[in-house]
Design a protein around this motif. Structure first.
Motif, PDB file in Angstrom:
ATOM      1  N   PHE A 294     -26.922 -36.837 -32.711  1.00  0.00           N
ATOM      2  CA  PHE A 294     -28.149 -36.654 -33.497  1.00  0.00           C
ATOM      3  C   PHE A 294     -28.601 -35.196 -33.385  1.00  0.00           C
ATOM      4  O   PHE A 294     -29.024 -34.597 -34.367  1.00  0.00           O
ATOM      5  CB  PHE A 294     -29.251 -37.589 -32.989  1.00  0.00           C
ATOM      6  CG  PHE A 294     -30.518 -37.510 -33.784  1.00  0.00           C
ATOM      7  CD1 PHE A 294     -30.662 -38.234 -34.957  1.00  0.00           C
ATOM      8  CD2 PHE A 294     -31.563 -36.700 -33.370  1.00  0.00           C
ATOM      9  CE1 PHE A 294     -31.823 -38.153 -35.711  1.00  0.00           C
ATOM     10  CE2 PHE A 294     -32.735 -36.619 -34.111  1.00  0.00           C
ATOM     11  CZ  PHE A 294     -32.857 -37.344 -35.288  1.00  0.00           C
TER      12      PHE A 294
ATOM     13  N   VAL B 205     -27.768 -42.557 -36.413  1.00  0.00           N
ATOM     14  CA  VAL B 205     -28.669 -43.489 -35.720  1.00  0.00           C
ATOM     15  C   VAL B 205     -28.249 -44.930 -35.993  1.00  0.00           C
ATOM     16  O   VAL B 205     -28.164 -45.751 -35.068  1.00  0.00           O
ATOM     17  CB  VAL B 205     -30.134 -43.243 -36.155  1.00  0.00           C
ATOM     18  CG1 VAL B 205     -31.049 -44.324 -35.621  1.00  0.00           C
ATOM     19  CG2 VAL B 205     -30.595 -41.867 -35.682  1.00  0.00           C
ATOM     20  N   SER B 206     -27.971 -45.247 -37.240  1.00  0.00           N
ATOM     21  CA  SER B 206     -27.571 -46.609 -37.599  1.00  0.00           C
ATOM     22  C   SER B 206     -26.306 -47.018 -36.856  1.00  0.00           C
ATOM     23  O   SER B 206     -26.223 -48.115 -36.292  1.00  0.00           O
ATOM     24  CB  SER B 206     -27.348 -46.691 -39.113  1.00  0.00           C
ATOM     25  OG  SER B 206     -26.760 -47.914 -39.462  1.00  0.00           O
TER      26      SER B 206
ATOM     27  N   SER C 278     -24.757 -38.272 -42.188  1.00  0.00           N
ATOM     28  CA  SER C 278     -26.178 -37.922 -42.107  1.00  0.00           C
ATOM     29  C   SER C 278     -26.764 -38.375 -40.768  1.00  0.00           C
ATOM     30  O   SER C 278     -26.164 -39.183 -40.047  1.00  0.00           O
ATOM     31  CB  SER C 278     -26.942 -38.586 -43.250  1.00  0.00           C
ATOM     32  OG  SER C 278     -26.965 -39.988 -43.061  1.00  0.00           O
ATOM     33  N   LEU C 279     -27.946 -37.868 -40.457  1.00  0.00           N
ATOM     34  CA  LEU C 279     -28.618 -38.270 -39.223  1.00  0.00           C
ATOM     35  C   LEU C 279     -28.949 -39.757 -39.246  1.00  0.00           C
ATOM     36  O   LEU C 279     -28.868 -40.441 -38.222  1.00  0.00           O
ATOM     37  CB  LEU C 279     -29.891 -37.439 -39.018  1.00  0.00           C
ATOM     38  CG  LEU C 279     -29.678 -35.951 -38.763  1.00  0.00           C
ATOM     39  CD1 LEU C 279     -31.017 -35.247 -38.619  1.00  0.00           C
ATOM     40  CD2 LEU C 279     -28.813 -35.716 -37.541  1.00  0.00           C
ATOM     41  N   ARG C 280     -29.307 -40.265 -40.413  1.00  0.00           N
ATOM     42  CA  ARG C 280     -29.586 -41.703 -40.554  1.00  0.00           C
ATOM     43  C   ARG C 280     -28.342 -42.526 -40.214  1.00  0.00           C
ATOM     44  O   ARG C 280     -28.435 -43.535 -39.539  1.00  0.00           O
ATOM     45  CB  ARG C 280     -30.048 -42.000 -41.970  1.00  0.00           C
ATOM     46  CG  ARG C 280     -30.282 -43.500 -42.202  1.00  0.00           C
ATOM     47  CD  ARG C 280     -30.703 -43.769 -43.594  1.00  0.00           C
ATOM     48  NE  ARG C 280     -32.102 -43.391 -43.704  1.00  0.00           N
ATOM     49  CZ  ARG C 280     -32.838 -43.548 -44.783  1.00  0.00           C
ATOM     50  NH1 ARG C 280     -32.303 -44.060 -45.857  1.00  0.00           N
ATOM     51  NH2 ARG C 280     -34.095 -43.203 -44.814  1.00  0.00           N
ATOM     52  N   GLN C 281     -27.181 -42.083 -40.684  1.00  0.00           N
ATOM     53  CA  GLN C 281     -25.942 -42.800 -40.375  1.00  0.00           C
ATOM     54  C   GLN C 281     -25.632 -42.736 -38.889  1.00  0.00           C
ATOM     55  O   GLN C 281     -25.165 -43.717 -38.306  1.00  0.00           O
ATOM     56  CB  GLN C 281     -24.777 -42.196 -41.171  1.00  0.00           C
ATOM     57  CG  GLN C 281     -24.814 -42.544 -42.648  1.00  0.00           C
ATOM     58  CD  GLN C 281     -23.717 -41.825 -43.399  1.00  0.00           C
ATOM     59  OE1 GLN C 281     -23.574 -40.608 -43.277  1.00  0.00           O
ATOM     60  NE2 GLN C 281     -22.948 -42.575 -44.166  1.00  0.00           N
TER      61      GLN C 281
END
Ligand SMILES: [Zn+2]
Length: 134
Positions: free
Chosen positions: A114, A9-10, A4-7
């Motif tokens: 991203f 970025v993290s 995911s995009l969250r992953q």
């Protein structure tokens, strides 16, 4: 397994592989690995000639956005003299790109994937929406 995009970025903020979350991008020192060492991942980090320019832009941006305002505020606020600023500015300009080298590569990988998450091998089978789908 889809990333995911969250992953992305993290993992980018922690200097991890954007595809699998594996070990840091660097071997030791400032030597960038050619690809992710995690078995089954193998994401290549040097995608093509000139790919490093994204990291260079991030590095330049970090130095200019963080250092230049601090030096200006220190001079304007009377914390340091102009003479000290003239000495400090070139020293920081030469030193800080090395300090932020690893972070700039990680931020570059994060921002690249991203905006192009379908280029990650983990997302390769994801369908990319086209104009015909709308
Ligand atoms: Zn990986």
């Amino acid at each position: 397994m889809r990333v995911s995009l969250r992953q992305i970025v993290s993992r980018g903020l922690r200097g991890r592989c954007p595809n699998c979350g594996g070990p840091l991008l660097f071997d030791r020192g400032l030597r960038l690995r050619d690809q992710c060492p995690t078995p089954g991942c193998g994401l290549r980090w040097q995608r093509s000639a000139g790919y490093y320019l994204g990291a260079a832009v991030w590095n330049y941006t970090i130095v200019v956005v963080l250092v230049l305002p601090l030096v200006l505020l220190a001079v304007l606020g009377g914390l340091i003299s102009q003479r000290t600023a003239y000495i400090l500015a070139p020293v920081l300009a030469l030193l800080l790109p090395f300090v932020f080298y690893k972070a700039s590569w990680s931020l570059w990988m994060m921002s690249y994937y991203f905006f192009l998450p379908h280029e990650l091998p983990a997302n390769a089978n994801e369908l990319i929406p086209t104009r015909d789908d709308e």
